[in-house]
Design an enzyme around this catalytic site. Structure first.
Site, PDB file in Angstrom:
ATOM      1  N   ASN A  15     150.279  44.107 -18.948  1.00 54.26           N
ATOM      2  CA  ASN A  15     148.824  44.096 -18.836  1.00 54.26           C
ATOM      3  C   ASN A  15     148.452  42.712 -18.315  1.00 54.26           C
ATOM      4  O   ASN A  15     148.428  41.751 -19.066  1.00 54.26           O
ATOM      5  CB  ASN A  15     148.186  44.365 -20.209  1.00 54.26           C
ATOM      6  N   TRP A  16     148.215  42.663 -17.030  1.00 55.98           N
ATOM      7  CA  TRP A  16     147.994  41.356 -16.399  1.00 55.98           C
ATOM      8  C   TRP A  16     146.636  40.750 -16.698  1.00 55.98           C
ATOM      9  O   TRP A  16     146.403  39.584 -16.425  1.00 55.98           O
ATOM     10  CB  TRP A  16     148.180  41.487 -14.876  1.00 55.98           C
ATOM     11  N   LYS A  17     145.705  41.566 -17.188  1.00 53.34           N
ATOM     12  CA  LYS A  17     144.329  41.081 -17.415  1.00 53.34           C
ATOM     13  C   LYS A  17     143.787  40.480 -16.120  1.00 53.34           C
ATOM     14  O   LYS A  17     144.114  40.968 -15.043  1.00 53.34           O
ATOM     15  CB  LYS A  17     144.307  40.110 -18.597  1.00 53.34           C
ATOM     16  N   HIS A 103     140.795  48.792 -24.484  1.00 54.71           N
ATOM     17  CA  HIS A 103     141.456  47.558 -24.899  1.00 54.71           C
ATOM     18  C   HIS A 103     140.498  46.757 -25.785  1.00 54.71           C
ATOM     19  O   HIS A 103     139.288  46.768 -25.571  1.00 54.71           O
ATOM     20  CB  HIS A 103     141.853  46.736 -23.661  1.00 54.71           C
ATOM     21  N   GLU A 105     139.728  43.743 -25.861  1.00 56.26           N
ATOM     22  CA  GLU A 105     138.871  42.791 -25.147  1.00 56.26           C
ATOM     23  C   GLU A 105     137.652  43.512 -24.562  1.00 56.26           C
ATOM     24  O   GLU A 105     136.569  42.948 -24.482  1.00 56.26           O
ATOM     25  CB  GLU A 105     139.685  42.069 -24.065  1.00 56.26           C
ATOM     26  N   GLU A 175     147.508  47.851 -30.963  1.00 54.33           N
ATOM     27  CA  GLU A 175     147.416  46.419 -30.677  1.00 54.33           C
ATOM     28  C   GLU A 175     146.533  45.746 -31.728  1.00 54.33           C
ATOM     29  O   GLU A 175     145.296  45.724 -31.580  1.00 54.33           O
ATOM     30  CB  GLU A 175     146.801  46.192 -29.298  1.00 54.33           C
ATOM     31  N   GLY A 181     147.446  37.624 -27.675  1.00 58.83           N
ATOM     32  CA  GLY A 181     147.274  36.313 -27.043  1.00 58.83           C
ATOM     33  C   GLY A 181     147.327  35.152 -28.015  1.00 58.83           C
ATOM     34  O   GLY A 181     146.983  34.028 -27.670  1.00 58.83           O
ATOM     35  N   SER A 220     151.385  39.839 -28.386  1.00 57.09           N
ATOM     36  CA  SER A 220     152.396  38.768 -28.347  1.00 57.09           C
ATOM     37  C   SER A 220     153.831  39.287 -28.370  1.00 57.09           C
ATOM     38  O   SER A 220     154.712  38.666 -28.984  1.00 57.09           O
ATOM     39  CB  SER A 220     152.167  37.759 -29.482  1.00 57.09           C
ATOM     40  N   GLY A 241     150.917  41.458 -22.534  1.00 48.96           N
ATOM     41  CA  GLY A 241     149.975  40.640 -21.781  1.00 48.96           C
ATOM     42  C   GLY A 241     150.659  39.416 -21.200  1.00 48.96           C
ATOM     43  O   GLY A 241     151.302  39.470 -20.151  1.00 48.96           O
ATOM     44  N   GLY A 242     150.533  38.293 -21.879  1.00 43.39           N
ATOM     45  CA  GLY A 242     151.019  36.999 -21.380  1.00 43.39           C
ATOM     46  C   GLY A 242     152.427  37.048 -20.801  1.00 43.39           C
ATOM     47  O   GLY A 242     152.670  36.574 -19.686  1.00 43.39           O
TER      48      GLY A 242
HETATM   49  P1  PGA Z   1     149.539  39.578 -25.310  1.00 48.43           P
HETATM   50  O1  PGA Z   1     148.466  40.701 -24.861  1.00 48.43           O
HETATM   51  O2  PGA Z   1     150.893  40.156 -25.074  1.00 48.43           O
HETATM   52  O3  PGA Z   1     149.245  38.401 -24.422  1.00 48.43           O
HETATM   53  O4  PGA Z   1     149.294  39.297 -26.753  1.00 48.43           O
HETATM   54  C1  PGA Z   1     148.678  42.050 -25.151  1.00 48.43           C
HETATM   55  C2  PGA Z   1     147.506  42.860 -24.684  1.00 48.43           C
HETATM   56  O5  PGA Z   1     146.357  42.387 -24.766  1.00 48.43           O
HETATM   57  O6  PGA Z   1     147.684  44.003 -24.202  1.00 48.43           O
END
Ligand code: PGA
Length: 258
Positions: A15-17, A103, A105, A175, A181, A220, A241-242
């Protein structure tokens, strides 16, 4: 542990955001495809959920490879006067096969509630996109002992009227918001415990299809913790994500899914 015959094929999903420009993304993908070809990956599916501007150029590069592409959000409407929105059909046409829906966010910064998330799931399925429904509790909810109740409520609200045509047509991602993050990961026991609760709910709702749905963990996930999480029965992949912005880390997670 499930026996090897009934093991659900893992889905490793980045998930590149809101990261990278399209030109950076295609250069990244070119190198990634080479590295992936040199890495054992036949045991899992690999997906990148990228900004929508990146879909068409990345899909052109990824055609015929083992990398699939997805979007990170979709309109709740099919078409019409919705300035700034992208429909599920548009995303599919641009090369997306999957789409992340609900998601945390988007729930937190764009006030998405379960009814809106549900409408987005319905539009995605109608257009032939595979939605990845994200659910997860905040830290205060976990501390209050309400994690399971929150997640099951999000699931119930998000899945109203949803009938996946088979186990490939829908993905659920657990999640926990406090792990996204932050570098803090749920323990494998926590992830499995919630995975099992989600499994029971989707089996009740969808029967055999629910038994074979892919349930991801996100928050994470990194090369250092992926293997331990991914060996659990109800952790059938990751939403990453990251670490998915870094090809070496993503490949290490692909390997950890074996
Ligand atoms: P993260 O993000 O791996 O950076 O914690 C996961 C996500 O938001 O899907």
């Amino acid at each position: 542990m499930a026996s090897s015959q009934d093991r659900i094929r893992p889905l490793i999903a980045g998930n590149w955001k809101m990261h990278k420009l399209p030109s950076e993304a295609t250069a990244w993908l070119r190198a990634f495809l080479e590295d992936l070809a040199a890495t054992e990956h036949g045991h899992c599916d690999v997906l990148l959920n990228v900004p929508s501007t990146h879909l068409a150029p990345m899909a052109a590069l990824a055609r015929g490879t083992d990398v699939m592409l997805g979007a990170q959000d979709v309109s709740a409407h099919q078409q019409g006067a919705y300035t700034g929105e992208l429909s599920a059909a548009m995303l599919r046409d641009a090369g997306a096969r999957y789409v992340v829906v609900g998601h945390s966010e988007r729930r937190a910064y764009h006030a998405e509630d379960d009814a809106l998330v549900n409408a987005k799931l319905l539009r995605s399925l109608e257009a032939g996109l595979v939605p990845i429904l994200c659910v997860g509790e905040r830290e205060d909810e976990r501390l209050a002992g309400r994690a399971r109740e929150v997640v099951l409520r999000q699931l119930e609200g998000g899945l109203q009227g949803i009938e996946p045509s088979g186990p490939e047509a829908l993905v659920i991602a657990y999640e926990p918001v406090w792990a996204i993050g932050t570098g803090r990961t749920a323990t494998a026991d926590d992830a499995q415990e919630m995975g099992a609760a989600i499994r029971a709910a989707v089996v009740e709702r969808f029967g055999d299809t629910g038994r074979a749905l892919r349930l991801l963990y996100g928050g994470s996930m990194k090369p250092g913790n992926a293997a331990e999480l991914l060996e659990r029965d109800d952790v059938n992949g990751g939403l990453i994500g990251g670490a998915s912005l870094d090809a070496a880390q993503l490949l290490a997670i692909v390997e950890a899914a074996r």
